[in-house]
Enzyme design. Structure first.
Site, short mmCIF file in Angstrom:
data_model
loop_
_atom_site.label_atom_id
_atom_site.label_comp_id
_atom_site.label_asym_id
_atom_site.label_seq_id
_atom_site.Cartn_x
_atom_site.Cartn_y
_atom_site.Cartn_z
N ASP A 78 1.03 -1.24 0.02
CA ASP A 78 -0.07 0.01 0.02
C ASP A 78 1.12 1.31 0.15
OD1 ASP A 78 0.65 -0.96 2.42
OD2 ASP A 78 -0.66 0.51 3.58
N GLU B 235 -0.92 -1.90 4.98
CA GLU B 235 -0.09 -1.94 6.32
C GLU B 235 -0.13 -0.79 6.98
OE1 GLU B 235 3.07 -1.40 8.83
OE2 GLU B 235 2.92 -0.25 6.85
NI NI Z 1 6.36 0.98 5.80
#
Ligand code: NI
Length: 394
Positions: free
Chosen positions: A81, A139
């Site tokens: 991401d 994440e």
């Molecule tokens: Ni990172």
């Protein structure tokens, strides 16, 4: 296995790895929206004849490589991401999406993950076990790892070992962090709601001021780390949002504080949570107000298995005699990789990636963040060799 083979193979793949990284960089996608990225990953994994599962936790991808020799299973995870940041690097491969940028290096991680699969694929006839490639969405604080675990990523087969890595701009290219023991903190967020009694700004004696109570709580919370936590341990308590009031002449009836707590060990975590609750309620009461505290756990700490860290240290030293290998890198930052590590012997590596002489040294999450792409083949060979050495050991 002669691990220097991976170094040569990764070197030969360098242009391809960089091209992949630049493609991901140009097309960043926020957490749980990594559709294009996951599509590229899926195609690459299918081209290697791996068994691929897609749409795990929205956009996650899992690919299983089965070696022709029996052995254990190693999970290796890469996050995909980007961040809601407006890019200011001016790079020719800069983001084409306004307000979205790969400002943490996950574009590089995804490219490295594909490269590791290619490196290991060439040795599949001798591969002693299975490799579970996990490409994770979201994440950056959105809980992608936890959702992937809930959707069965740790089952069929259950990994015997877990590995991951982060490109690390705090350190230069050529530095490699393989921490022995705790490496990244566990994180929670908290919300403290303070209820007072609203009134006229000119008549404070007839109100209960939640702004003052929230200010006292904010100050007193700082005594937890300095006066309650054992000075030999680590903890962070940060109040990061303070919300109250609408008008200059009105004492509001509510104030809200938000913040984060970082700790490494369960005893310290318990103590800090308990003290945040006690301090908030106690101080509010002393001010005639009332406080309610709510905690949300974000991630457990990232703790490297010491025996694996030592083994990988020796391995990386043999592959890159010139590298600086650091066993002591610790950050209070958190990583949801921890969800793939709980109860599984694991290691999380930091791969130094900055290069000050080329101005590639802005910190992570900065609009000018970029790294030395020499870190990509380096990381690819290290991670491929790490997987192999864990499979081979068992
Ligand atoms: Ni990172």
């Amino acid at each position: 296995m002669d691990f220097t083979q991976f170094v040569q193979q990764a070197h030969a793949l360098e242009d391809e790895i960089i091209a992949l990284r630049r493609d991901f960089h140009r097309h960043p996608e926020l957490g749980f929206q990594e559709h294009r990225t996951a599509g590229v990953v899926t195609t690459e994994m299918e081209n290697l004849d791996l068994e691929v599962r897609t749409k795990i936790a929205e956009t996650g991808v899992m690919a299983l490589m089965v070696g022709e020799r029996p052995g254990p299973t190693v999970l290796i995870r890469f996050d995909m991401d980007a961040l809601p940041v407006q890019e200011e690097t001016g790079a020719p491969y800069a983001s084409i999406h306004d307000g979205v940028m790969h400002a943490c290096g996950h574009d590089g991680h995804t490219a490295v993950g594909i490269a590791v699969a290619k490196l290991l694929h060439e040795h599949r006839a001798n591969l002693p076990g299975k490799v579970k490639f996990v490409f994770q969405p979201a994440e950056e604080g959105l809980g992608g790892a936890e959702r992937m675990v809930a959707e069965g990523v740790l089952e069929n087969p259950k990994p015997d070992y877990s590995l991951s890595m982060h490109l690390w701009n705090d350190k230069p290219l050529g530095w490699i962090g393989i921490t022995s023991g705790p490496a990244m903190a566990g994180a929670e967020k908290f919300k403290i709601e303070i209820r007072g009694e609203g009134g006229h700004g000119a008549a404070p004696h007839r109100a209960v001021d939640p702004v003052l109570a929230a200010a006292q709580i904010t100050t007193t919370l700082q005594s937890i780390v300095s006066r309650n936590v054992d000075p030999r341990e680590s903890a962070v308590v940060s109040v990061t949002q303070f919300q109250a009031g609408e008008a200059f002449n009105v004492i509001p009836s509510h104030a809200t504080l938000h913040g984060t707590i970082r700790t490494f060990i369960p005893e310290v975590r318990e103590l800090v949570l308990q003290r945040v609750e006690e301090v908030s309620r106690g101080v509010a009461t002393a001010m005639g107000a009332a406080a309610q505290v709510e905690f949300t756990r974000l991630t457990p700490p990232v703790v490297n298995d010491r025996a694996i860290a030592a083994k990988l240290h020796t391995l990386v030293e043999s592959m890159f005699p010139e590298a600086t290998i650091d066993s002591n890198e610790i950050t209070m930052g958190s990583e949801d990789m921890a969800f793939f590590m709980g109860g599984i012997p694991s290691s999380y590596l930091f791969i130094g990636s900055s290069n000050a002489s080329r101005s590639l040294d802005a910190p992570h999450h900065n609009p000018r963040f970029d790294f030395d792409e020499g870190a990509l083949p380096l990381a690819s060979s290290i991670m491929a060799a790490s997987v192999w050495s864990l499979l081979e050991a068992s």
